[in-house]
Structures are given as C-alpha cells and as structure tokens.
Write a protein that holds these residues in place. Sequence first.
Motif, PDB file in Angstrom:
ATOM      1  N   GLY A 156       3.238  -2.411  14.040  1.00 14.57           N
ATOM      2  CA  GLY A 156       2.060  -2.675  15.409  1.00 14.57           C
ATOM      3  C   GLY A 156       0.949  -3.883  14.902  1.00 14.57           C
ATOM      4  N   LEU A 157       1.645  -4.764  14.349  1.00 10.24           N
ATOM      5  CA  LEU A 157       0.766  -6.142  14.504  1.00 10.24           C
ATOM      6  C   LEU A 157       0.183  -6.823  15.596  1.00 10.24           C
ATOM      7  CD1 LEU A 157       2.922  -7.479  11.530  1.00 10.24           C
ATOM      8  CD2 LEU A 157       0.699  -6.650  11.171  1.00 10.24           C
ATOM      9  N   ARG A 158      -0.903  -7.369  15.521  1.00  9.83           N
ATOM     10  CA  ARG A 158      -1.297  -8.383  16.374  1.00  9.83           C
ATOM     11  C   ARG A 158      -1.459  -9.750  16.278  1.00  9.83           C
ATOM     12  NH1 ARG A 158      -4.500  -3.522  15.764  1.00  9.83           N
ATOM     13  NH2 ARG A 158      -5.914  -4.811  14.747  1.00  9.83           N
ATOM     14  N   PRO A 159      -1.619 -10.454  17.358  1.00 14.88           N
ATOM     15  CA  PRO A 159      -1.769 -12.180  16.904  1.00 14.88           C
ATOM     16  C   PRO A 159      -3.066 -11.987  16.309  1.00 14.88           C
ATOM     17  CG  PRO A 159      -1.158 -11.662  19.113  1.00 14.88           C
ATOM     18  CD  PRO A 159      -1.310 -10.217  18.630  1.00 14.88           C
ATOM     19  N   GLY A 160      -3.023 -12.818  15.321  1.00 12.61           N
ATOM     20  CA  GLY A 160      -4.209 -13.007  14.322  1.00 12.61           C
ATOM     21  C   GLY A 160      -4.409 -12.453  13.019  1.00 12.61           C
ATOM     22  N   ASP A 161      -3.455 -11.395  12.926  1.00  9.63           N
ATOM     23  CA  ASP A 161      -3.448 -10.505  11.839  1.00  9.63           C
ATOM     24  C   ASP A 161      -2.996 -10.853  10.571  1.00  9.63           C
ATOM     25  OD1 ASP A 161      -4.484  -8.235  13.278  1.00  9.63           O
ATOM     26  OD2 ASP A 161      -2.580  -7.094  13.004  1.00  9.63           O
ATOM     27  N   SER A 166      -8.638  -7.898   2.166  1.00 15.63           N
ATOM     28  CA  SER A 166      -8.563  -9.171   3.127  1.00 15.63           C
ATOM     29  C   SER A 166      -7.435  -9.093   3.916  1.00 15.63           C
ATOM     30  CB  SER A 166      -8.340 -10.055   1.880  1.00 15.63           C
ATOM     31  OG  SER A 166      -7.083  -9.930   1.152  1.00 15.63           O
ATOM     32  N   LEU A 167      -6.423  -8.006   3.991  1.00 18.72           N
ATOM     33  CA  LEU A 167      -5.489  -7.958   4.781  1.00 18.72           C
ATOM     34  C   LEU A 167      -5.549  -6.876   5.932  1.00 18.72           C
ATOM     35  CD1 LEU A 167      -2.672  -8.403   2.177  1.00 18.72           C
ATOM     36  CD2 LEU A 167      -3.423 -10.175   3.353  1.00 18.72           C
ATOM     37  N   ASP A 168      -4.676  -7.094   6.940  1.00 17.74           N
ATOM     38  CA  ASP A 168      -4.647  -5.993   7.998  1.00 17.74           C
ATOM     39  C   ASP A 168      -3.442  -5.198   7.986  1.00 17.74           C
ATOM     40  OD1 ASP A 168      -6.755  -6.814  10.006  1.00 17.74           O
ATOM     41  OD2 ASP A 168      -5.627  -8.727   9.940  1.00 17.74           O
ATOM     42  N   ARG A 175      -7.733  -3.681   4.488  1.00 21.09           N
ATOM     43  CA  ARG A 175      -8.954  -3.075   5.154  1.00 21.09           C
ATOM     44  C   ARG A 175      -8.939  -1.815   5.561  1.00 21.09           C
ATOM     45  NH1 ARG A 175      -8.104  -2.091  10.340  1.00 21.09           N
ATOM     46  NH2 ARG A 175      -6.355  -3.525  11.514  1.00 21.09           N
ATOM     47  N   PRO A 176      -9.926  -0.791   5.602  1.00 23.01           N
ATOM     48  CA  PRO A 176      -9.746   0.482   6.020  1.00 23.01           C
ATOM     49  C   PRO A 176      -9.316   0.518   7.487  1.00 23.01           C
ATOM     50  CG  PRO A 176     -11.963   0.056   4.824  1.00 23.01           C
ATOM     51  CD  PRO A 176     -11.206  -1.194   5.001  1.00 23.01           C
ATOM     52  N   GLY A 177      -8.197   1.250   7.935  1.00 23.28           N
ATOM     53  CA  GLY A 177      -7.705   1.550   9.092  1.00 23.28           C
ATOM     54  C   GLY A 177      -6.454   0.529   9.187  1.00 23.28           C
ATOM     55  N   GLY A 178      -6.069  -0.523   8.228  1.00 25.48           N
ATOM     56  CA  GLY A 178      -5.035  -1.167   8.094  1.00 25.48           C
ATOM     57  C   GLY A 178      -3.991  -0.340   7.712  1.00 25.48           C
ATOM     58  N   PHE A 207      15.258   4.024   7.031  1.00 26.68           N
ATOM     59  CA  PHE A 207      14.195   4.396   6.649  1.00 26.68           C
ATOM     60  C   PHE A 207      12.737   3.730   7.055  1.00 26.68           C
ATOM     61  CE2 PHE A 207      10.798   5.060   3.486  1.00 26.68           C
ATOM     62  CZ  PHE A 207      11.092   6.532   3.080  1.00 26.68           C
ATOM     63  N   LEU A 208      11.867   4.429   7.206  1.00 25.58           N
ATOM     64  CA  LEU A 208      10.644   3.905   7.941  1.00 25.58           C
ATOM     65  C   LEU A 208       9.421   4.842   7.628  1.00 25.58           C
ATOM     66  CD1 LEU A 208       9.080   1.305   8.705  1.00 25.58           C
ATOM     67  CD2 LEU A 208       9.592   1.999  11.026  1.00 25.58           C
ATOM     68  N   ALA A 209       8.610   4.684   6.700  1.00 30.63           N
ATOM     69  CA  ALA A 209       7.480   5.498   6.709  1.00 30.63           C
ATOM     70  C   ALA A 209       6.108   4.348   7.041  1.00 30.63           C
ATOM     71  CB  ALA A 209       7.367   6.043   5.250  1.00 30.63           C
ATOM     72  N   LEU A 210       5.389   5.031   7.873  1.00 36.94           N
ATOM     73  CA  LEU A 210       4.280   4.349   8.263  1.00 36.94           C
ATOM     74  C   LEU A 210       2.936   5.012   7.759  1.00 36.94           C
ATOM     75  CD1 LEU A 210       5.165   3.393  11.654  1.00 36.94           C
ATOM     76  CD2 LEU A 210       5.436   1.842   9.800  1.00 36.94           C
ATOM     77  N   ALA A 211       1.853   4.313   7.401  1.00 34.96           N
ATOM     78  CA  ALA A 211       0.927   4.797   6.652  1.00 34.96           C
ATOM     79  C   ALA A 211      -0.436   3.979   6.954  1.00 34.96           C
ATOM     80  CB  ALA A 211       0.855   4.941   5.308  1.00 34.96           C
ATOM     81  N   VAL A 212      -1.599   4.698   7.268  1.00 29.87           N
ATOM     82  CA  VAL A 212      -2.821   4.012   7.531  1.00 29.87           C
ATOM     83  C   VAL A 212      -3.704   3.971   6.343  1.00 29.87           C
ATOM     84  CG1 VAL A 212      -4.799   4.051   8.963  1.00 29.87           C
ATOM     85  CG2 VAL A 212      -2.567   4.498  10.201  1.00 29.87           C
ATOM     86  N   ARG A 213      -4.503   2.937   5.973  1.00 27.86           N
ATOM     87  CA  ARG A 213      -5.502   2.876   4.988  1.00 27.86           C
ATOM     88  C   ARG A 213      -6.758   3.839   5.335  1.00 27.86           C
ATOM     89  NH1 ARG A 213      -9.613   1.853   2.078  1.00 27.86           N
ATOM     90  NH2 ARG A 213      -9.794  -0.062   0.791  1.00 27.86           N
ATOM     91  N   THR A 214      -6.937   4.543   4.314  1.00 32.44           N
ATOM     92  CA  THR A 214      -8.109   5.709   4.571  1.00 32.44           C
ATOM     93  C   THR A 214      -9.431   4.949   4.268  1.00 32.44           C
ATOM     94  OG1 THR A 214      -7.608   6.846   2.572  1.00 32.44           O
ATOM     95  CG2 THR A 214      -6.624   7.760   4.576  1.00 32.44           C
ATOM     96  N   ASP A 215     -10.335   5.482   4.485  1.00 31.80           N
ATOM     97  CA  ASP A 215     -11.607   4.724   4.051  1.00 31.80           C
ATOM     98  C   ASP A 215     -12.039   5.092   2.618  1.00 31.80           C
ATOM     99  OD1 ASP A 215     -12.316   3.826   6.590  1.00 31.80           O
ATOM    100  OD2 ASP A 215     -13.239   5.557   7.084  1.00 31.80           O
TER     101      ASP A 215
END
Length: 199
Positions: free
Chosen positions: A38-43, A107-109, A135-138, A191-199
Amino acid sequence: MSDDHTHVQEFFTARAADWDARFPDDGPAYAAAVTDLGLRPGDRVLDAGCGTGRALTPLRTAVGPSGVVLGADLTPAMLEAAVRAGRHLDGQLLLADVAALPLRTESLDAVFAAGLIAHLADPAGNLRELARVVRPGGRLALFHPIGRAALAARQGRQITPADLRAEANLGPLLAGSGWRMTSYVDEDSRFLALAVRTD
C-alpha cells in the motif's frame, strides 16, 4: 562480526552470482506483494535484506520519482549482483546490517523484507530496529515468493511448530517488537505478513 552474520554472508556470497537465474519467475509475486504493502507516491521505503534487489523496481514504481527507495543488505556480493542487474537505478544500495541500520528514527514510511526473517540472528531485536526507522502507522511486509510448506518441501525439510513464520508465533513476535500484524497469507504461491508500526 558474529558467527550468525558470517554464516549468512557465506551462504549468500556463494549463491549471489546465479541467484536470480535460480528463481526466474518470482517477479510477479514480488510486484503483487509490493502492491499489497500500500505504498503511495512520495513514500520512503526500505527493502531490508534486499539481496539482488528484486523488489527495488516495483518499489520504485509504487513510490514514483518523488519517493525514496533504499536497499540494505549484509552481503557485498548480493549488492554487486543488484548493480549488475541495473537495480541500483531504482534505489540506493546500502551495505548494512538490519540489526543497526544507518537511518534516522522514524524516517521511513514502510519496510519490505523478502525472505529476511529466517536469517535474523535476533528476530525480536531486529524487528524492533526495523520499527525504529519507521514512523508510527508505517507498514511492514514480510514476504516470500512461496509459502512455508512449499519452501520446506523445496529444502527437503519439515515445518516445525517453532517456525517463526507460523501465524501463532509471528503475531506475538511482531507485537513485542513494535508492530501489529494486520494480514497473514501462507499459500503455496506466496507468504505475506503485513504489519503496522504501533505508537
């Protein structure tokens, strides 16, 4: 350098020259996993343990010319293979250990990591280091172009209950390392595990 690092470098140095030729059909699986990240332009995104850089081109496509793509690997021979393949044109290559990344905190998304977790000397600590630079939410994608059972069969071994990539093991490992797992797929085709960075 630890014995674990030496072993990883020796393993991949011996295989770097023909790595891509051994797995010529993995490109679509890499591209699909990058899409799912789910990357976006500029990430700003890191390919952690980038090897020969097979994810760099789809990562560059996802973030566009305004984004930042980094590829970090511990093995010089793998980075040299990435350069020979022209993939350094899609991202900046770093000779670096995921245990101590030369990157600023938050420093990264996102981080993309193909086949990495099986080679980590300190999985919890190394995943915490990946969380530090995001970053949190990355987001984080732990990927392999074939699933656990198919990989075990290819390697002539059995999956054990202690396999870090098992959903029951990986979820708590991520949770204790600054991540929350949001998706888990373990099929023969990937195989694909996705995760979100917590605060």
